[in-house]
Design a protein around this motif. Structure first.
Motif, PDB file in Angstrom:
ATOM      1  N   TYR A  46       0.840  -1.204   0.000  1.00  0.00           N
ATOM      2  CA  TYR A  46       0.000   0.000   0.000  1.00  0.00           C
ATOM      3  C   TYR A  46       0.881   1.262   0.000  1.00  0.00           C
ATOM      4  N   PRO A  48       1.558   5.100   0.769  1.00  0.00           N
ATOM      5  CA  PRO A  48       0.996   6.044   1.740  1.00  0.00           C
ATOM      6  C   PRO A  48       0.104   7.066   1.054  1.00  0.00           C
ATOM      7  N   SER A  52      -2.904   7.630   5.613  1.00  0.00           N
ATOM      8  CA  SER A  52      -1.615   7.411   6.287  1.00  0.00           C
ATOM      9  C   SER A  52      -1.141   8.715   6.942  1.00  0.00           C
ATOM     10  N   GLU A  69       2.721   0.012  15.145  1.00  0.00           N
ATOM     11  CA  GLU A  69       1.790   0.293  14.047  1.00  0.00           C
ATOM     12  C   GLU A  69       1.398  -1.031  13.401  1.00  0.00           C
ATOM     13  N   GLY A  71      -0.367  -3.304  10.612  1.00  0.00           N
ATOM     14  CA  GLY A  71      -0.616  -3.085   9.179  1.00  0.00           C
ATOM     15  C   GLY A  71       0.231  -1.935   8.667  1.00  0.00           C
ATOM     16  N   ASN A  96       1.413  -8.948   5.325  1.00  0.00           N
ATOM     17  CA  ASN A  96       1.987  -9.024   3.988  1.00  0.00           C
ATOM     18  C   ASN A  96       3.527  -9.022   4.077  1.00  0.00           C
ATOM     19  N   ALA A 113       2.943 -10.420  11.146  1.00  0.00           N
ATOM     20  CA  ALA A 113       1.996 -10.835  12.183  1.00  0.00           C
ATOM     21  C   ALA A 113       0.568 -10.615  11.704  1.00  0.00           C
ATOM     22  N   ASP A 114      -0.320 -11.442  12.218  1.00  0.00           N
ATOM     23  CA  ASP A 114      -1.751 -11.269  11.983  1.00  0.00           C
ATOM     24  C   ASP A 114      -2.292 -10.404  13.128  1.00  0.00           C
ATOM     25  N   ASN A 130      -4.199   1.804  10.573  1.00  0.00           N
ATOM     26  CA  ASN A 130      -4.960   2.270   9.405  1.00  0.00           C
ATOM     27  C   ASN A 130      -5.410   0.997   8.693  1.00  0.00           C
ATOM     28  N   PRO A 131      -6.612   0.517   9.018  1.00  0.00           N
ATOM     29  CA  PRO A 131      -6.984  -0.828   8.577  1.00  0.00           C
ATOM     30  C   PRO A 131      -7.436  -0.861   7.126  1.00  0.00           C
ATOM     31  N   PRO A 132      -7.454  -2.060   6.545  1.00  0.00           N
ATOM     32  CA  PRO A 132      -8.173  -2.210   5.274  1.00  0.00           C
ATOM     33  C   PRO A 132      -9.639  -1.929   5.591  1.00  0.00           C
ATOM     34  N   LEU A 159     -11.740  -6.382   9.537  1.00  0.00           N
ATOM     35  CA  LEU A 159     -10.459  -6.378  10.274  1.00  0.00           C
ATOM     36  C   LEU A 159     -10.559  -5.517  11.524  1.00  0.00           C
TER      37      LEU A 159
END
Ligand SMILES: C[S@@+](CC[C@H](N)C(=O)[O-])C[C@H]1O[C@@H](n2cnc3c(N)ncnc32)[C@H](O)[C@@H]1O
Length: 226
Positions: A46, A48, A52, A69, A71, A96, A113-114, A130-132, A159
């Motif tokens: 992604y 910024p 962001s 932070e 994600g 990711n 990490a999840d 800053n989630p999906p 999420l």
């Protein structure tokens, strides 16, 4: 994710926003498609943008101590907070692996990490996310990292809710969550969910764009735990 050229920073944030808001549709799904197309579906990380930038500003102003932070994507937000110098340590995490690599190349301390899974109880003073968040029709989901960065499932909150379910655990009792919320995701629904998970919620930043309003919610654990 707003991309109207307002620009969220000087070294990348909002960089894809040169096209103003022309042609950006108002429904969540096609907005997602338009934004994803502009960013280039080939890029697995992604870039910024205004979201962001808003989160980074709030983080610079408010995040102290040990900061995570979630994600982190390119690591741009984490790096801004680290460079401001008010936090003791700034970590980034992402599902990711390409994002983790990009964030490390930028100088951020990043782990794969999840959400908050590997982080120990009472270990963090501030968590930024800053989630999906774009609501996405299940028939239109793509199975790639761009999707993982943008799509919040049908409600936009797929999420956000599991994040809020677990956020109080790794947070110290006087800690702080800074959560980026878009009007496309349902701001009142997110606030209501956060309150149901034991947080007090306050809006600490807000920016309006032609097709969404972005807010940063500061969430603090309620002392009664209720
Ligand atoms: C909207 S992007 C934000 C990227 C970056 N924080 C920024 O503001 O520019 C959302 C990020 O969340 C990551 N992500 C998606 N699902 C995740 C999960 N289950 N755990 C951790 N990160 C996740 C995506 O890979 C993506 O990097």
């Amino acid at each position: 994710m707003s991309d109207d050229g307002a620009g969220a920073g000087d070294d990348g944030a909002g960089g894809a926003g040169d096209g103003a808001d022309e042609g950006v549709p108002t429904d969540g799904e096609s907005t997602r498609d338009a934004l994803a197309e502009r960013r280039g579906l080939g890029d697995p990380v992604y870039a910024p943008a205004e979201d962001s930038g808003l989160l980074a500003e709030a983080g610079v102003d408010r995040a102290r101590g040990v900061v995570l932070e979630v994600g982190t994507g390119s690591g741009w937000v984490a790096e801004r907070v680290r460079a401001a110098g008010a936090a003791d340590r700034v970590l980034g995490s992402d599902l990711n692996p390409h994002a983790c690599r990009a964030a490390r190349e930028r100088g951020a301390e990043a782990v794969r990490a999840d959400l908050l899974d590997p982080f120990a109880a009472d270990s963090l003073d501030a968590i930024l996310f800053n989630p999906p968040y774009l609501p996405t029709d299940p028939d239109n989901e793509w199975d790639d990292w761009q999707e993982a960065a943008l799509s919040g499932g049908e409600s936009g909150r797929d999420l956000i809710e599991p994040f809020l379910d677990d956020a109080a655990r790794p947070l110290r009792p006087d800690g702080l969550v800074l959560l980026l919320v878009s009007s496309l995701t349902g701001f009142p629904e997110v606030v209501e969910y956060a309150v149901s998970q034991g947080f007090d919620a306050e809006t600490v930043a807000e920016e309006s764009y032609p097709y969404e309003t972005l807010s940063v919610l500061a969430l603090t654990p309620r002392s009664d735990g209720a």
